[in-house]
Design an enzyme around this catalytic site. Sequence first.
Site, mmCIF file in Angstrom:
data_model
loop_
_atom_site.group_PDB
_atom_site.id
_atom_site.type_symbol
_atom_site.label_atom_id
_atom_site.label_comp_id
_atom_site.label_asym_id
_atom_site.label_seq_id
_atom_site.Cartn_x
_atom_site.Cartn_y
_atom_site.Cartn_z
ATOM 1 N N CYS A 251 -27.758 25.191 13.727
ATOM 2 C CA CYS A 251 -27.580 26.071 12.572
ATOM 3 C C CYS A 251 -27.031 25.298 11.366
ATOM 4 O O CYS A 251 -27.757 24.551 10.747
ATOM 5 C CB CYS A 251 -26.715 27.272 12.947
ATOM 6 S SG CYS A 251 -27.017 28.659 11.840
ATOM 7 N N HIS B 151 -29.188 29.345 17.510
ATOM 8 C CA HIS B 151 -28.049 28.956 18.364
ATOM 9 C C HIS B 151 -28.446 29.002 19.833
ATOM 10 O O HIS B 151 -28.336 30.056 20.468
ATOM 11 C CB HIS B 151 -26.897 29.943 18.166
ATOM 12 C CG HIS B 151 -26.258 29.877 16.817
ATOM 13 N ND1 HIS B 151 -25.153 29.104 16.555
ATOM 14 C CD2 HIS B 151 -26.572 30.488 15.653
ATOM 15 C CE1 HIS B 151 -24.807 29.249 15.281
ATOM 16 N NE2 HIS B 151 -25.647 30.084 14.713
ATOM 17 N N GLU C 202 -26.901 27.964 22.307
ATOM 18 C CA GLU C 202 -25.738 28.111 23.195
ATOM 19 C C GLU C 202 -25.530 29.549 23.649
ATOM 20 O O GLU C 202 -24.981 29.788 24.723
ATOM 21 C CB GLU C 202 -24.471 27.573 22.519
ATOM 22 C CG GLU C 202 -23.916 28.360 21.331
ATOM 23 C CD GLU C 202 -24.534 28.019 19.982
ATOM 24 O OE1 GLU C 202 -25.667 27.481 19.974
ATOM 25 O OE2 GLU C 202 -23.914 28.307 18.938
HETATM 26 N N1 GLN Z 1 -23.732 28.906 6.761
HETATM 27 C C1 GLN Z 1 -25.064 28.675 7.190
HETATM 28 C C2 GLN Z 1 -26.007 29.816 6.832
HETATM 29 O O1 GLN Z 1 -25.570 30.897 6.564
HETATM 30 C C3 GLN Z 1 -25.121 28.400 8.688
HETATM 31 C C4 GLN Z 1 -24.627 29.551 9.496
HETATM 32 C C5 GLN Z 1 -24.302 29.162 10.914
HETATM 33 O O2 GLN Z 1 -24.129 27.996 11.253
HETATM 34 N N2 GLN Z 1 -24.176 30.117 11.790
HETATM 35 O O3 GLN Z 1 -27.194 29.631 6.841
#
Ligand code: GLN
Length: 537
Positions: A379, A504, A506
């Site tokens: 992410c 994600h 995970e």
């Molecule tokens: N801040 C980034 C976004 O909003 C990544 C978000 C995250 O890592 N969950 O795209």
Amino acid sequence: MKYIVVTGGVISGLGKGITTSSLGKILQSRGLKITAIKIDPYLNYDAGTMNPYQHGEVFVLEDGGEVDLDLGNYERFLDVDLTSEHNITTGKVYLTVIERERKGEYLGKTVQIIPHITEEIKRRIKRIAMDTMANVVMVEVGGTVGDIESMPFLEAMRQLRMEEGEKNVFFVHTTLVPTMEVVGEQKTKPTQHSVKELRSLGIQPDMIVGRSKEMLSEETRRKISLFCDVPYEAVVSAPDAKSIYEVPLIFEKQGVGDYIMGKMQLWGERPDWKEWKKYLENLYNPKYEITIGIVGKYVHLRDSYISHREAFTHAASHLRTRINLRWIDSENVEEKGTELLEGMDAILIPGGFGIRGTEGKIMAARYARENGIPFLGVCFGFQMAVIEFARHVLGYEDAYSTELARTEHPVIDLLPEQRSVDKLGGTMRLGAQKIVIEKGSMAHSIYKSEIIYERHRHRYEVNPDYIEEFESRGLHFSGVDETGMRMEIFELKGHPFFMGSQFHPEFKSRPLRPSPLHMALVKAALKFRRDKENKPS
Ligand code: GLN
């Protein structure tokens, strides 16, 4: 319908979530269908807007629910997918009641905590029992007995027992049993006090789970049994365990499963722990060892990245590898340089928000890319690696994300549908989304499928204007969304393992079904380590 309600006393952080998950697991192992609910007595509607420093990681569900991390434990132990309805907060309950009042649905009555709030709490719990058709619904009440916030929930649970009958609602109270170091004696007073508190609310526990360093002694159990009016067999030890996944077996050994089955008049099969035991045996007997550096901002709180930690535990068992996780503060990397990363067999940059520590993450990504160290960006980590590549390979020195600052080269930019969003809560691109994987790519060999679903939580993405340039220099996007416009996975040509995912992985990792990307990173790290050791110095 049957319910097991788990409350907690003395202090928070006793591992009530693990107790709830483990009790669910031992019933599930008898062939019963189990689901679980977490009650969080705070006023926030959900965990989405909460800082991980306060409550640990925000867990994301298939349906996009941003929930308490205990739901992650339930999903991992029970291997089920839950929905946001399974996290009941004061915010959700009150919002429903107040909205109903505004519509005039209470027909002029005075709206009160009892019965209107407690009715709404029970309605939500019973609806889950109906919708899931579970044999047993585990209900964990967050906070500690005695907190003002949790009163309406405990009252609702008391009513639930009255309505559903004694056989159908079983109360488990978890407490702390400290040991006085000098005399080595286990102290039951805190337990007595918290049970007294619980009874003053009209709830008599059916079982007490005592968290302690060692097993509770016979004398301790006898004392708790006597003072708290709970049968001796129902005073259970929850000693420190080597792995949380061993707790169901520790309970099973004490006869907890059969005891609950008997009291609740449940019938099931003989429990089968073969796979679970094998999982633990492999975890406890590693043949290899690696060290992974996790470069993030919230590294000082153990639970901020709990799903990554668990995903690596799952991979550790399957790959018979001891995985040492080094938690590295990205701000320290900024200050002290990448020496902090020396000796790592792999580097992971997890999700995140905001500008603090970003340069350290970008340095870490560069270090991994230039030194052939296995790398996974998740992410925000994915986005940082893309920025790093734009700066140092494409030559756009000011490449950045518009989340963090204005720039001439916004290689990470707001998702188009996010431009008109003005509220923070529940408005990101959330939950399971379809990803199309290119055949023959590294991602394809890892997932062994051309279509996958993974969980998301982001507002920003790779700016499509730069894709061609990235591709021409070897940063290949091998996973995209259905439209083909949204970049989901990258892999770097010519590097042994340099990957990133906008999603994600995970969150979907389970003990017996580990996350494919975490597995792949560990495999790459094992190879990296082997090559390093075999290199003549
Ligand atoms: N801040 C980034 C976004 O909003 C990544 C978000 C995250 O890592 N969950 O795209």
